[in-house]
Design an enzyme around this catalytic site. Structure first.
Site, PDB file in Angstrom:
ATOM      1  CE  LYS A  42     -14.453 -61.259   5.016  1.00 42.18           C
ATOM      2  NZ  LYS A  42     -14.138 -62.697   4.985  1.00 42.18           N
ATOM      3  N   GLY A  43     -10.492 -55.753   3.554  1.00 43.64           N
ATOM      4  CA  GLY A  43      -9.105 -55.306   3.464  1.00 43.64           C
ATOM      5  C   GLY A  43      -8.743 -54.048   4.205  1.00 43.64           C
ATOM      6  CD  GLU A  98     -10.599 -50.719  -1.056  1.00 46.41           C
ATOM      7  OE1 GLU A  98     -10.499 -51.286   0.053  1.00 46.41           O
ATOM      8  OE2 GLU A  98     -11.325 -51.142  -1.963  1.00 46.41           O
ATOM      9  CG  ASP A  99      -7.328 -53.000   0.834  1.00 49.24           C
ATOM     10  OD1 ASP A  99      -7.903 -52.493  -0.159  1.00 49.24           O
ATOM     11  OD2 ASP A  99      -7.294 -54.221   1.032  1.00 49.24           O
ATOM     12  CG  ASP A 102      -4.275 -53.849  -8.478  1.00 48.42           C
ATOM     13  OD1 ASP A 102      -3.777 -53.550  -9.575  1.00 48.42           O
ATOM     14  OD2 ASP A 102      -4.023 -54.917  -7.893  1.00 48.42           O
ATOM     15  CE  LYS A 130      -0.285 -53.645  -6.527  1.00 47.14           C
ATOM     16  NZ  LYS A 130      -0.490 -55.113  -6.655  1.00 47.14           N
ATOM     17  CB  VAL A 152       1.390 -55.812  -0.998  1.00 45.92           C
ATOM     18  CG1 VAL A 152       2.672 -55.305  -1.649  1.00 45.92           C
ATOM     19  CG2 VAL A 152       0.188 -55.037  -1.530  1.00 45.92           C
ATOM     20  CG  ASP A 158      -7.344 -61.279   1.362  1.00 42.97           C
ATOM     21  OD1 ASP A 158      -7.937 -62.338   1.075  1.00 42.97           O
ATOM     22  OD2 ASP A 158      -7.579 -60.202   0.772  1.00 42.97           O
ATOM     23  NE  ARG A 164      -9.037 -60.522   4.953  1.00 42.59           N
ATOM     24  CZ  ARG A 164      -9.303 -59.833   3.838  1.00 42.59           C
ATOM     25  NH1 ARG A 164      -8.776 -58.649   3.665  1.00 42.59           N
ATOM     26  NH2 ARG A 164     -10.076 -60.347   2.909  1.00 42.59           N
TER      27      ARG A 164
END
Length: 179
Positions: A42-43, A98-99, A102, A130, A152, A158, A164
């Site tokens: 969902k990000g 993609e958000d 990581d 990141k 974040v 989220d 969100r």
């Protein structure tokens, strides 16, 4: 929600301007093609929506729900496909939106999966990178912002399905996710 953020890392204006720039860069690469643009739910949904509205090249849209986090703040180390693609990727140029990258686990495994399914190419577009947390060899082809190692939220990101809808990227206060 706002009081749960230590500070704003990226403002609405910064996000809006950079998303438009990324779309222009992607347009240049795919101007004569018909890529399949895959949003990772969902990000990425807010970033994805803003990004595709700025594209002028023809595209087809699809979504996947893929996770390695579950409900926590740390990756579980297992890739889960909760919703798969509706389209066949064989011979297609695929743009994965993609958000955040990581550890790199999710995108490294997802890229490999799409190539195994016959995608002609897989391009990674991410809003946030990141690098300090990277454990897998994966780098975005198009990146919005390199960020420090902070937790974040906002603009689609989220913590336990909250935050969100914040219009900016904020750093979540440590006491919120260390409860």
């Amino acid at each position: 929600m706002h009081q749960d953020c230590e500070r704003i890392m990226l403002t609405e204006a910064q996000l809006r301007d950079r998303v438009k720039e990324i779309a222009e860069e992607v347009d240049a690469k795919y101007k004569d093609k018909l890529p399949l643009v895959v949003g990772i739910l969902k990000g990425s949904i807010i970033f994805y929506s803003d990004f595709i509205r700025h594209l002028s090249c023809p595209v087809q849209l699809d979504f996947m729900a893929v996770s390695s986090y579950g409900g926590g703040a740390v990756s579980s180390g297992k890739l889960k496909i909760k919703k798969d693609l509706d389209n066949d990727v064989t011979g297609r140029d695929v743009i994965v939106v993609e958000d955040i990258i990581d550890s790199g686990f999710t995108l490294a495994n997802l890229k490999q999966l799409l190539l195994e399914r016959g995608a002609a190419s897989v391009c990674i577009v991410t809003l946030l990178n990141k690098k300090a947390r990277r454990e897998y060899e994966i780098a975005p082809d198009f990146n919005g912002f390199d960020i420090e190692n902070e937790f974040v939220v906002g603009y689609g990101l989220d913590y336990s399905e909250r935050y969100r809808n914040l219009p900016y990227i904020g750093i979540l206060k440590r006491e919120i996710y260390e409860k």
